[in-house]
Write a protein that holds these residues in place. Sequence first.
Motif, PDB file in Angstrom:
ATOM      1  N   GLU A 125       0.881  -1.023  -0.168  1.00 39.32           N
ATOM      2  CA  GLU A 125       0.395  -0.002  -0.360  1.00 39.32           C
ATOM      3  C   GLU A 125       0.789   1.206  -0.269  1.00 39.32           C
ATOM      4  OE1 GLU A 125      -2.776   0.059   2.978  1.00 39.32           O
ATOM      5  OE2 GLU A 125      -3.127  -2.490   2.990  1.00 39.32           O
ATOM      6  N   ASN A 126       0.445   2.550  -0.555  1.00 41.89           N
ATOM      7  CA  ASN A 126       1.313   3.828  -0.782  1.00 41.89           C
ATOM      8  C   ASN A 126       1.225   4.241   0.624  1.00 41.89           C
ATOM      9  OD1 ASN A 126       2.096   5.948  -1.034  1.00 41.89           O
ATOM     10  ND2 ASN A 126       0.868   6.731  -2.672  1.00 41.89           N
ATOM     11  N   ARG A 127       2.258   3.802   2.070  1.00 38.82           N
ATOM     12  CA  ARG A 127       1.802   3.885   3.521  1.00 38.82           C
ATOM     13  C   ARG A 127       3.367   4.034   3.958  1.00 38.82           C
ATOM     14  NH1 ARG A 127       1.681   0.808   7.317  1.00 38.82           N
ATOM     15  NH2 ARG A 127       0.832  -1.619   6.827  1.00 38.82           N
TER      16      ARG A 127
END
Length: 62
Positions: free
Chosen positions: A47-49
């Motif tokens: 995920e983009n985190r």
Amino acid sequence: MGRHAYNKIVIKDKDDEVTIKTKVLGHDSYVNGVRSIIETCINHKLENRKYTVLDLIDEGIL
């Protein structure tokens, strides 16, 4: 002294104590660790985190 690291972890309770010591000489251990983290990030759809190393370990991918 060059590149080095000393780590000591002490776990205690009332009657017992466990001590873990590590000594790292040189930078190869760090380079290998960073390489492993980068390869993990490249080879897994994340995920983009933000992730910590512990996040990657908890998710079973590192």
